[in-house]
Scaffold this active site. Structure first.
Site, PDB file in Angstrom:
ATOM      1  CD  GLU A   3      67.906  36.258  15.888  1.00 29.75           C
ATOM      2  OE1 GLU A   3      68.045  35.051  16.144  1.00 29.75           O
ATOM      3  OE2 GLU A   3      68.180  36.754  14.774  1.00 29.75           O
ATOM      4  CE  LYS A  16      66.941  31.554  15.114  1.00 22.21           C
ATOM      5  NZ  LYS A  16      68.172  32.368  14.933  1.00 22.21           N
ATOM      6  CB  CYS A  30      66.238  35.111  12.804  1.00 24.93           C
ATOM      7  SG  CYS A  30      67.438  35.794  11.621  1.00 24.93           S
TER       8      CYS A  30
END
Length: 258
Positions: free
Chosen positions: A44, A110, A144
């Site tokens: 990431e 995300k 994540c």
């Protein structure tokens, strides 16, 4: 059609808010990867570290890194994926790109921005999940903090590979290990997690634990070192496992609404 996907996971430290230094360092590592590898996975925010001040970098750096990924993918004849801070229409996204050797690329923003670190105040939340096809494998890439939310990752589309890129700190690494295996088991899919090592200017320490799990939760690769991990995913083996253990047939049916 091929039934194997050879994957390289690059686990390393990152230069803080220095895209050029990170691109150069990753290029040196990528050059060492064998020619038969099909997909390279980076962490990431691989060109900056997990920064909450992306405005410290030039707004064009995201576009430069995307062009770099396109160049590397074509030159090395391998797909390349990872997320970066990306400035688009006046706002920042934590945006993952999946770039193919032929110049095709896919993007995912995300969904679950990390409120504990203030990410939700800096980066705009994504709305759409991505499932893409590459070399006969259906791949769902996430980022994540998404790992903590199983509903968002639920295998409603029969994907083969669930893929997470992360900056997941040492203090919560047991959760990372446990959730990666859980996502593989509950979704009857390969699950790949690529994390970084080292420390960042936010005061966080990272110990890697990049890993690959099969559909039954068996660990196929793991490391805490500055290294490149390799694994081979086998579509025929996955299909056989799902045929013998028809757990996905009993999954709950639902749809997500904002």
């Amino acid at each position: 059609m091929t039934t194997e996907l050879k994957v390289a996971l690059i686990q390393t430290s990152l230069f803080w808010e220095n895209p050029q230094a990170n691109r150069d360092a990753f290029y040196e590592k990528i050059k060492s990867i064998p020619k038969d590898v099909d997909l390279i996975v980076l962490p990431e925010m691989f060109h900056s570290g997990f920064t909450m001040t992306p405005n410290h970098m030039d707004n064009t750096e995201g576009h430069k890194t995307l062009e770099w990924m396109l160049h590397i993918a074509k030159q090395e004849q391998k797909a390349l994926t990872g997320s970066i801070p990306f400035y688009d229409n006046g706002v920042y996204y934590n945006r993952l790109f999946f770039v193919e050797p032929n110049g095709t690329y896919h993007q995912y923003d995300k969904r679950h921005t990390f409120t504990l670190a203030g990410e939700s105040k800096v980066y705009k939340q994504g709305k759409q999940r991505l499932v893409l096809e590459y070399m006969g494998f259906q791949i769902c890439p996430l980022i994540c903090y998404d790992l903590r939310f199983p509903v968002w990752a639920r295998n409603t589309e029969d994907y083969d590979v669930l893929l997470y890129v992360a900056n997941w700190p040492k203090t919560r690494i047991y959760a990372w290990d446990t959730l990666l295996a859980a996502r593989a088991i509950e979704n009857m899919a390969y699950c790949i997690g690529v994390n970084r090592i080292g420390s960042d200017d936010g005061g966080y320490e990272y110990t890697g634990h990049s890993a690959v799990y099969d559909a039954l939760g068996k660990n196929l690769a793991f490391s805490e070192e500055d290294t490149i991990l390799y694994t081979t995913l086998n579509k025929a083996h996955l299909d056989e496992t799902r045929y013998n253990l028809k757990f996905l047939q009993d999954r709950d049916q639902f749809s997500l609404k904002d």
